[in-house]
Scaffold this motif. Structure first.
Motif, PDB file in Angstrom:
ATOM      1  N   PHE A 231       0.849  -1.183   0.000  1.00  0.00           N
ATOM      2  CA  PHE A 231       0.000   0.000   0.000  1.00  0.00           C
ATOM      3  C   PHE A 231       0.891   1.243   0.000  1.00  0.00           C
ATOM      4  N   GLU A 232       1.120   1.773  -1.160  1.00  0.00           N
ATOM      5  CA  GLU A 232       1.968   2.951  -1.287  1.00  0.00           C
ATOM      6  C   GLU A 232       1.159   4.207  -0.998  1.00  0.00           C
ATOM      7  N   ILE A 233       1.598   4.966   0.001  1.00  0.00           N
ATOM      8  CA  ILE A 233       0.928   6.215   0.362  1.00  0.00           C
ATOM      9  C   ILE A 233       1.964   7.318   0.373  1.00  0.00           C
ATOM     10  N   GLU A 234       1.788   8.270  -0.526  1.00  0.00           N
ATOM     11  CA  GLU A 234       2.699   9.405  -0.566  1.00  0.00           C
ATOM     12  C   GLU A 234       2.452  10.291   0.644  1.00  0.00           C
ATOM     13  N   GLU A 235       3.510  10.579   1.366  1.00  0.00           N
ATOM     14  CA  GLU A 235       3.374  11.349   2.591  1.00  0.00           C
ATOM     15  C   GLU A 235       4.104  12.676   2.477  1.00  0.00           C
ATOM     16  N   ASN A 236       3.392  13.750   2.801  1.00  0.00           N
ATOM     17  CA  ASN A 236       3.985  15.074   2.870  1.00  0.00           C
ATOM     18  C   ASN A 236       3.288  15.846   3.979  1.00  0.00           C
ATOM     19  N   GLU A 237       3.707  17.092   4.191  1.00  0.00           N
ATOM     20  CA  GLU A 237       3.169  17.878   5.292  1.00  0.00           C
ATOM     21  C   GLU A 237       1.682  18.152   5.134  1.00  0.00           C
ATOM     22  N   GLU A 238       1.213  18.321   3.895  1.00  0.00           N
ATOM     23  CA  GLU A 238      -0.189  18.645   3.667  1.00  0.00           C
ATOM     24  C   GLU A 238      -1.100  17.452   3.923  1.00  0.00           C
ATOM     25  N   THR A 239      -0.619  16.258   3.655  1.00  0.00           N
ATOM     26  CA  THR A 239      -1.461  15.058   3.786  1.00  0.00           C
ATOM     27  C   THR A 239      -1.023  14.179   4.959  1.00  0.00           C
ATOM     28  N   LYS A 240      -0.256  14.744   5.861  1.00  0.00           N
ATOM     29  CA  LYS A 240       0.281  13.946   6.964  1.00  0.00           C
ATOM     30  C   LYS A 240      -0.842  13.361   7.826  1.00  0.00           C
ATOM     31  N   GLU A 241      -1.847  14.157   8.122  1.00  0.00           N
ATOM     32  CA  GLU A 241      -2.925  13.700   9.003  1.00  0.00           C
ATOM     33  C   GLU A 241      -3.744  12.580   8.360  1.00  0.00           C
ATOM     34  N   ILE A 242      -4.150  12.767   7.117  1.00  0.00           N
ATOM     35  CA  ILE A 242      -4.949  11.749   6.442  1.00  0.00           C
ATOM     36  C   ILE A 242      -4.132  10.491   6.185  1.00  0.00           C
ATOM     37  N   THR A 243      -2.823  10.667   5.948  1.00  0.00           N
ATOM     38  CA  THR A 243      -1.959   9.500   5.742  1.00  0.00           C
ATOM     39  C   THR A 243      -1.873   8.654   7.010  1.00  0.00           C
ATOM     40  N   THR A 244      -1.757   9.320   8.152  1.00  0.00           N
ATOM     41  CA  THR A 244      -1.735   8.605   9.431  1.00  0.00           C
ATOM     42  C   THR A 244      -3.029   7.834   9.648  1.00  0.00           C
ATOM     43  N   LYS A 245      -4.136   8.447   9.298  1.00  0.00           N
ATOM     44  CA  LYS A 245      -5.430   7.783   9.460  1.00  0.00           C
ATOM     45  C   LYS A 245      -5.588   6.619   8.497  1.00  0.00           C
ATOM     46  N   ARG A 246      -5.071   6.779   7.291  1.00  0.00           N
ATOM     47  CA  ARG A 246      -5.135   5.683   6.317  1.00  0.00           C
ATOM     48  C   ARG A 246      -4.378   4.463   6.838  1.00  0.00           C
ATOM     49  N   LYS A 247      -3.187   4.702   7.383  1.00  0.00           N
ATOM     50  CA  LYS A 247      -2.397   3.608   7.919  1.00  0.00           C
ATOM     51  C   LYS A 247      -3.061   2.994   9.145  1.00  0.00           C
ATOM     52  N   ARG A 248      -3.727   3.814   9.948  1.00  0.00           N
ATOM     53  CA  ARG A 248      -4.419   3.297  11.120  1.00  0.00           C
ATOM     54  C   ARG A 248      -5.592   2.414  10.714  1.00  0.00           C
ATOM     55  N   LEU A 249      -6.305   2.800   9.657  1.00  0.00           N
ATOM     56  CA  LEU A 249      -7.459   2.019   9.197  1.00  0.00           C
ATOM     57  C   LEU A 249      -7.052   0.636   8.716  1.00  0.00           C
ATOM     58  N   TRP A 250      -5.878   0.535   8.086  1.00  0.00           N
ATOM     59  CA  TRP A 250      -5.416  -0.730   7.502  1.00  0.00           C
ATOM     60  C   TRP A 250      -4.223  -1.305   8.253  1.00  0.00           C
ATOM     61  N   GLN A 251      -4.170  -1.098   9.560  1.00  0.00           N
ATOM     62  CA  GLN A 251      -2.963  -1.454  10.302  1.00  0.00           C
ATOM     63  C   GLN A 251      -2.893  -2.927  10.716  1.00  0.00           C
ATOM     64  N   LEU A 252      -4.009  -3.608  10.849  1.00  0.00           N
ATOM     65  CA  LEU A 252      -3.998  -4.972  11.371  1.00  0.00           C
ATOM     66  C   LEU A 252      -3.633  -5.983  10.290  1.00  0.00           C
ATOM     67  N   ALA A 253      -3.086  -7.113  10.727  1.00  0.00           N
ATOM     68  CA  ALA A 253      -2.694  -8.163   9.795  1.00  0.00           C
ATOM     69  C   ALA A 253      -2.961  -9.524  10.410  1.00  0.00           C
ATOM     70  N   PRO A 254      -3.569 -10.450   9.674  1.00  0.00           N
ATOM     71  CA  PRO A 254      -3.831 -11.794  10.219  1.00  0.00           C
ATOM     72  C   PRO A 254      -2.558 -12.631  10.284  1.00  0.00           C
ATOM     73  N   VAL A 255      -2.455 -13.419  11.337  1.00  0.00           N
ATOM     74  CA  VAL A 255      -1.365 -14.386  11.454  1.00  0.00           C
ATOM     75  C   VAL A 255      -1.975 -15.764  11.690  1.00  0.00           C
ATOM     76  N   TYR A 256      -1.123 -16.810  11.608  1.00  0.00           N
ATOM     77  CA  TYR A 256      -1.609 -18.189  11.626  1.00  0.00           C
ATOM     78  C   TYR A 256      -2.644 -18.363  10.521  1.00  0.00           C
ATOM     79  N   THR A 257      -2.198 -18.191   9.311  1.00  0.00           N
ATOM     80  CA  THR A 257      -3.109 -18.094   8.174  1.00  0.00           C
ATOM     81  C   THR A 257      -3.900 -19.361   7.906  1.00  0.00           C
ATOM     82  N   SER A 258      -3.413 -20.519   8.340  1.00  0.00           N
ATOM     83  CA  SER A 258      -4.188 -21.740   8.142  1.00  0.00           C
ATOM     84  C   SER A 258      -5.494 -21.685   8.924  1.00  0.00           C
ATOM     85  N   GLU A 259      -5.467 -21.061  10.102  1.00  0.00           N
ATOM     86  CA  GLU A 259      -6.673 -20.910  10.899  1.00  0.00           C
ATOM     87  C   GLU A 259      -7.653 -19.946  10.227  1.00  0.00           C
TER      88      GLU A 259
END
Length: 325
Positions: A231-259
């Motif tokens: 997930f490529e997100i261009e980060e700069n001073e103008e979009t810093k806040e929305i970029t942080t929120k974007r990463k927070r929304l998609w921050q989790l990742a599943p582990v033990y994928t067979s389950e």
């Protein structure tokens, strides 16, 4: 399903100074998942920071499946949700036994009357009593059968929900939590499909990022083809806040994928959905499945239907997540 032992997932960089806890404030969860301008490429041997990018990857692992037997916790939850079901089923069985006993006695009396001409006049009354007994047994057997089917369906659903709650999510490199840890904190949306499906879902969620976070939504991307796109997100001073929120929304990742694969396959089978179809599943705040479908998640519908997790509506509308599937 292909093994996902080397699948990259988007994460925030580690913060070992905080420990996850379970409370009713979604904002506090976000404080435990900080993000920085640096990115971290996690490999089996090295961790190397890079600048001017916001992509983070890590590796998931497989784990043997656990037992599918119905646990005591599931049975207790079933009793709590339907406290009088056991009482009803007991009385149904008692009435069935009473009717069967009455029918047996009526049958023996009828046989005796048929062999004794002096009791011929009593035969109509005996037939009437036998018919009532047979009707009572049939009625209560049907009620018991229906109640038992409803119980089995509820136990199966609660068992699947418990299996889901025990699945693991990666918060950062050193922190893995069960789905149940997010009850009362976040509404998870599971996106399961090929890499192209995950990437398009990520793109479509962008206009609704802030509104989704206000409603406690967090996305769990699960690539079924073993390859999650970066997930490529261009980060700069103008979009810093929305970029942080974007990463927070998609921050989790599943582990033990067979389950995760096993649980998802069961959901698709019950819904009659082809195993290769990309799907989404939306969870309530209490961790139960509130909605699912084939194709991309309806981000706009989530924003319209779900109440915020903070403000004057917090707590009052916690039960308005939608009916349980």
């Amino acid at each position: 399903m292909a093994s996902l032992a080397n699948v990259p997932y988007i994460l925030g960089p580690p913060n070992t100074h905080h420990k996850p806890h379970n409370n009713n404030n979604f904002k506090s969860l976000c404080h435990h998942f900080p993000f920085h301008r640096n990115i971290w490429w996690v490999s089996a041997t090295t961790v190397t920071p890079k600048r001017n990018s916001s992509t983070v990857t890590c590796f998931a692992a497989n784990k043997p499946s656990s037992s599918t037997e119905i646990s005591s916790t599931t049975r207790i939850r079933s009793e709590v949700l339907t406290p009088f079901r056991s009482v009803r089923m007991f009385f149904y069985l008692a009435f069935i036994a009473s009717g069967a006993l009455g029918g047996f006695i009526a049958t023996t009396q009828l046989i005796a009357a048929l062999t004794n001409s002096s009791k011929t006049a009593d035969i109509p009354e005996m037939l009437k009593g036998l018919g009532i007994d047979i009707g009572a047994v049939s009625l209560f057997a049907f009620l018991y059968y229906r109640e038992n089917n409803a119980k089995n369906l509820q136990m199966a659903r609660l068992s699947r929900e418990e299996s889901l709650s025990n699945l693991k999510l990666r918060v950062d490199q050193k922190r893995i939590i069960p789905v149940s840890s997010l009850r009362g904190i976040a509404r998870l949306v599971i996106c399961a499909g090929p890499a192209s499906f995950i990437l398009e879902s990520f793109r479509r969620s962008e206009p609704f990022t802030e509104s989704l976070l206000d409603r406690g939504v967090l996305v769990v991307p699960f690539p079924t083809d073993g390859s999650l796109p970066s997930f490529e997100i261009e980060e700069n001073e103008e979009t810093k806040e929305i970029t942080t929120k974007r990463k927070r929304l998609w921050q989790l990742a599943p582990v033990y994928t067979s389950e995760w694969s096993k649980w998802l396959a069961e959901q698709k089978k019950l819904a009659g959905v082809p195993s290769e179809s990309p799907v989404y599943l939306s969870l309530r705040l209490d961790g139960r499945v509130r909605g699912s479908g084939v194709g991309y998640p309806p981000w706009n519908a989530f924003v319209a239907q779900l109440p915020p997790v903070k403000g004057i509506w917090s707590g009052i509308l916690d039960g308005m997540d939608g009916r349980v599937l």
